[in-house]
Scaffold this active site. Structure first.
Site, PDB file in Angstrom:
ATOM      1  N   SER A  33       2.842  -5.590  -5.703  1.00  0.00           N
ATOM      2  CA  SER A  33       3.537  -5.664  -4.410  1.00  0.00           C
ATOM      3  C   SER A  33       4.359  -4.423  -4.110  1.00  0.00           C
ATOM      4  CB  SER A  33       4.395  -6.920  -4.368  1.00  0.00           C
ATOM      5  OG  SER A  33       3.591  -8.026  -4.661  1.00  0.00           O
ATOM      6  N   ARG A  55       4.952   5.093  -3.450  1.00  0.00           N
ATOM      7  CA  ARG A  55       6.322   5.237  -3.938  1.00  0.00           C
ATOM      8  C   ARG A  55       6.789   3.865  -4.363  1.00  0.00           C
ATOM      9  NH1 ARG A  55       8.207   3.436   1.114  1.00  0.00           N
ATOM     10  NH2 ARG A  55       6.479   3.877   2.478  1.00  0.00           N
ATOM     11  N   ASP A  57       1.109  -8.583  -2.027  1.00  0.00           N
ATOM     12  CA  ASP A  57       1.502  -9.993  -1.868  1.00  0.00           C
ATOM     13  C   ASP A  57       1.310 -10.491  -0.425  1.00  0.00           C
ATOM     14  OD1 ASP A  57       3.619  -8.396  -1.075  1.00  0.00           O
ATOM     15  OD2 ASP A  57       5.163  -9.467  -2.202  1.00  0.00           O
TER      16      ASP A  57
END
Ligand code: GLC
Length: 496
Positions: free
Chosen positions: A166, A181, A219
């Protein structure tokens, strides 16, 4: 390393209504301060509409490959029809825990069996290095197999794994994903800029585990697919938890940054928006930031990033509250006078459950809140201070929900969805009092609904990071069998 299996806890609780509150006996300077906090934290209808319009601009920029919102194509190219079958593993690396699930999609339409184990994610791993992270992850999968397949582990067929990761990842293929990132306070060295799939695969191979990574899943896409498994009106999947994000189905013809791939215009592609990055550095600022939001951003490991997420997600709500209260004590000398707030000074020492607790205090005199301040921070709060706390928690929680509505409204407006269902998950959505109702009210404000029935409705999703990830693995296998191998890097490993 310390592997603690977290016991499953299934609890249901009946929510008591929050109290109304009374400002009688509250001194004038506190009443004035509350009014000023109300001005600072309230996002009115006009502002919500302005934010939503800017949101649409940034979503479209992202599809072009510009701006702040990544709009990552996920290579999930179809929705389930409830007829998917087979046995899959799912790995959920969301934040606090690591969860491994084995899911059997059975013959009955839309049904499944699931076994799962949770493993605590040691805090130090989140700022360690890549090797430690993947070793720990693979160890948990190994432990899962040993525990649940004690008898047949030596002749276990290779199981396709849906890996819910996620964080924002650039996916050129579904079984590939370069971490753009870290978000949500993670900072593991050696992962940013790398494909996470071979990193985990190497650790799995070293342990000779019968597992193939079939799909890397966010997710939000997992949530959308899991919800669509049982509800065909689902159009969006959203997470309101430690982080905040959404996914929806786009047509390839509307994704200019994929033009070079010559995919048919009407081919579907789930987009993981990563809209927690909305209105970050470099765009026309529309978010109504308070000085406290600015402080959170400036002292964060990634200033200027995830601007929207930092105002609304569970990781930050308690911190916004804490910084506001400290300002009222240290600078305005209004509250907790002559008390030592040492225990209250640790950054992030209160999480969003603290605000939920205050909002849910059922007693007129807020005695539960008073006890909590005393027990946790050795601070004695008087009646006026408690009233201020309650109002501040309500303002922060309401602002978060109203801003969350902008992302949903923007996608629906951009796509022309007049009515649909939105599958939602995450600790804030599931546990924060009134969150769902507050989002619904804000959607009414943004989209000018006046009827008795809301056309766009949020509902708690099925388990996206478990069942959703398994379904996406199943859809990938199905797609290969049907001959659509677009966006699949290594077809051979599926052994079909
Ligand atoms: C952060 C992550 C995103 C995730 C969201 C909710 O915004 O970058 O990938 O979907 O948190 O967990």
């Amino acid at each position: 390393m310390d592997y603690k299996q977290v016991p499953e806890r299934w609890t249901t609780r009946v929510r008591k209504p929050s109290r109304k509150g009374s400002m009688a006996d509250v001194p004038q300077d506190i009443v004035t301060e509350i009014a000023s906090l109300e001005r600072l934290f309230t996002v009115d209808q006009a502002k919500l509409k302005e934010i939503t319009e800017q949101f649409i601009v940034e979503l479209k920029d992202g599809l072009e490959g510009n701006g702040n919102i990544p709009m990552n194509p996920s290579w999930v190219m179809n929705m389930p029809d409830g007829e998917e079958t087979g046995r899959f593993l799912a790995l959920d690396m969301g934040g606090t825990n690591l969860r491994v699930c084995e899911i059997e999609l059975v013959d009955e339409k839309g049904e499944f069996d699931i076994i799962q184990s949770k493993y605590r994610m040691p805090e130090e791993l989140k700022s360690g290095n890549a090797e430690e992270l993947w070793d720990y992850t693979a160890d948990c999968i190994e432990q899962f197999i040993e525990y649940h397949h004690e008898d047949d582990k030596d002749n276990l067929e290779t199981l396709p794994l849906g890996f819910t990761f996620s964080y924002p990842a650039t996916q050129e293929y579904i079984d590939h994903g370069v971490l753009q990132r870290w978000t949500k306070g993670w900072a593991v060295e050696g992962v940013e800029g790398h494909d996470v799939v071979p990193q985990l695969e190497k650790a799995l191979r070293e342990r000779k585990l019968p597992v193939t990574i079939a799909a890397l899943v966010n997710d939000t896409t997992g949530t959308l697919v899991a919800s669509a498994y049982t509800d065909t009106a689902m159009r969006l999947g959203c997470i309101f938890g430690t982080g905040c994000n959404g996914a929806y189905v786009e047509h390839c013809g509307n994704i200019p940054k994929l033009k070079h791939m010559n995919l048919p215009d009407d081919m579907e592609m789930l987009i993981n928006c990563e809209y927690g990055a909305f209105n970050s550095k470099g765009t026309t600022p529309v978010l109504p930031k308070t000085p406290y939001d600015v402080m959170i951003d400036e002292t964060s490991p990634r200033p200027g990033q995830q601007a929207y997420e930092k105002m609304i997600s569970g990781l930050y709500l308690g911190e916004i509250f804490r910084l506001t209260m400290l300002d009222l004590h240290d600078n305005k000398k209004l509250i907790f006078q002559n008390q030592d707030l040492a225990q209250f000074r640790t950054p992030f020492c209160l999480d969003s459950s603290f605000l939920s607790f205050i909002e849910e205090d059922p007693f007129e005199n807020l005695s539960e809140t008073q006890d909590m301040f005393n027990d946790k921070f050795q601070v004695k709060a008087n009646k006026a201070e408690l009233e201020l706390c309650r109002r501040l928690a309500e303002l922060i929680g309401t602002r978060a929900a109203r801003l969350c509505a902008c992302g949903i409204a923007a996608i629906c407006k951009m796509k022309g969805f007049d009515s649909c269902h939105v599958g939602a998950d995450g600790s804030v959505f599931n546990k924060y009092p009134h969150f769902k109702q507050r989002i619904a009210k804000a959607l009414r404000d943004i989209l000018d609904w006046t009827g008795r029935k809301d056309p766009i409705v949020l509902s708690a999703s099925e388990d996206g990071s478990g069942v959703g990830a398994a379904l996406i693995a199943a859809l990938t296998v199905k797609r290969i069998k049907e001959g659509n191998t677009n966006g699949i890097q290594d077809v051979k490993k599926f052994g079909l």
